[in-house]
Design an enzyme around this catalytic site. Sequence first.
Site, PDB file in Angstrom:
ATOM      1  N   CYS A  33      67.132 -20.229   8.203  1.00 62.51           N
ATOM      2  CA  CYS A  33      67.220 -18.998   7.395  1.00 62.51           C
ATOM      3  C   CYS A  33      68.234 -19.143   6.250  1.00 62.51           C
ATOM      4  O   CYS A  33      67.984 -18.684   5.147  1.00 62.51           O
ATOM      5  CB  CYS A  33      67.640 -17.797   8.237  1.00 62.51           C
ATOM      6  SG  CYS A  33      66.976 -17.754   9.895  1.00 62.51           S
ATOM      7  N   ASP A  34      69.391 -19.744   6.530  1.00 67.57           N
ATOM      8  CA  ASP A  34      70.505 -19.673   5.580  1.00 67.57           C
ATOM      9  C   ASP A  34      70.858 -20.998   4.906  1.00 67.57           C
ATOM     10  O   ASP A  34      71.715 -21.025   4.007  1.00 67.57           O
ATOM     11  CB  ASP A  34      71.768 -19.147   6.297  1.00 67.57           C
ATOM     12  CG  ASP A  34      71.554 -17.748   6.847  1.00 67.57           C
ATOM     13  OD1 ASP A  34      70.772 -17.008   6.238  1.00 67.57           O
ATOM     14  OD2 ASP A  34      72.158 -17.414   7.877  1.00 67.57           O
ATOM     15  N   CYS A  72      71.547 -19.521  12.050  1.00 64.26           N
ATOM     16  CA  CYS A  72      70.172 -19.942  11.755  1.00 64.26           C
ATOM     17  C   CYS A  72      70.143 -20.811  10.497  1.00 64.26           C
ATOM     18  O   CYS A  72      70.186 -20.294   9.370  1.00 64.26           O
ATOM     19  CB  CYS A  72      69.279 -18.716  11.582  1.00 64.26           C
ATOM     20  SG  CYS A  72      67.584 -19.136  11.157  1.00 64.26           S
TER      21      CYS A  72
END
Length: 303
Positions: free
Chosen positions: A135-136, A132
């Site tokens: 997200c990261d 992701c």
Amino acid sequence: MYDIVIIGSGPAGLSASVYASRAQLKTVIAEKVYGSAGQITESEQVDNYLGLWGESGYALGEKFRTHAIKLGAEFYEGEVVEIKKIGSIFTVEFADKNKIEAKAVIYAAGTYRRKLEIKGEAEFTGKGVSYCAVCDGAFYKDKTVAVIGGGDTALGDALLLSRMADKVYLIHRRNEFRGSASLQEKVRSTEKIEIILNSVPIEIIGNINVNALKTLHDGKEEKLSTDGIFVAVGTIPNSGLLKDFVKLDKNGYVIADEDGITSVPGFFAAGDVRTKSLRQVVTAVSDGANCIYSAEEFISKKI
Ligand code: NAP
């Protein structure tokens, strides 16, 4: 007893909920994690949903959820472990042993990210291997990352990461991308992105964290230094629990047309989990509406 239980709270499930509320059907949405709005929340920006261009996937997902709540959506948080149909009644059983009964089911459980299944992948997941970018990605400011895949997700991830990382390798196993022409154009004109085609990942290498990716590039072994690896190699339908319940295609997608009708009367499939050629927010939302129409017909003819 509910009229309808919707399984999944992504765009397809939330759209079904909005249509169910307006049709005054007693409905509950079962979701694995409370507050989710599906995989769309992992897209950095959505530019192809009519009227809402430029929204982040997260903001769009929040809007969908708020809309459903405003019209009275009821949610149940729990992981579905079994679906049964006894006579004309469906029973949906959850991991916590609770059960919900309904006259019809709309299955909108979506898909999850496919893994590469190569050496080092499991070991370094969360230690440099991510599924992701939204997200990261922020962890890779001024670092080098590799994105693996050739579809819309990989292209979008590479673009997003190019705004944070110092260098982005985009690694695809064939010599042409599967993703849209417009994303390909953006990727090709982004200086920080280096495209490596005909390159198949074979091993992820690291110490505590990832430090390199081994590939077969044009048939020759190559080692690329990288701080992070973003895997974007497609999705797998969340249909494991349906194997002996409803007809699936060879890839595990629930066989259903636009009306959502499956091999089990009263069980409808909506969104990415059903057989279709275009998996997008707009087609998921449309599936949700169509399924409520089909379910309403089914319930009213049956009673
Ligand atoms: P996808 O279109 O299925 O692409 C997966 C990519 O991964 C393909 O290029 C495939 O290569 C590659 N791949 C598969 N297995 C691999 C492996 N083991 N090793 C290396 N590469 C591998 O998946 P996606 O990009 O996640 O997109 C899924 C759906 O969501 C699509 O319908 C897409 O259009 C949609 N989507 C839309 C948007 C948007 O419109 N904004 C954004 C994201 C996703 P091959 O090409 O060789 O098969």
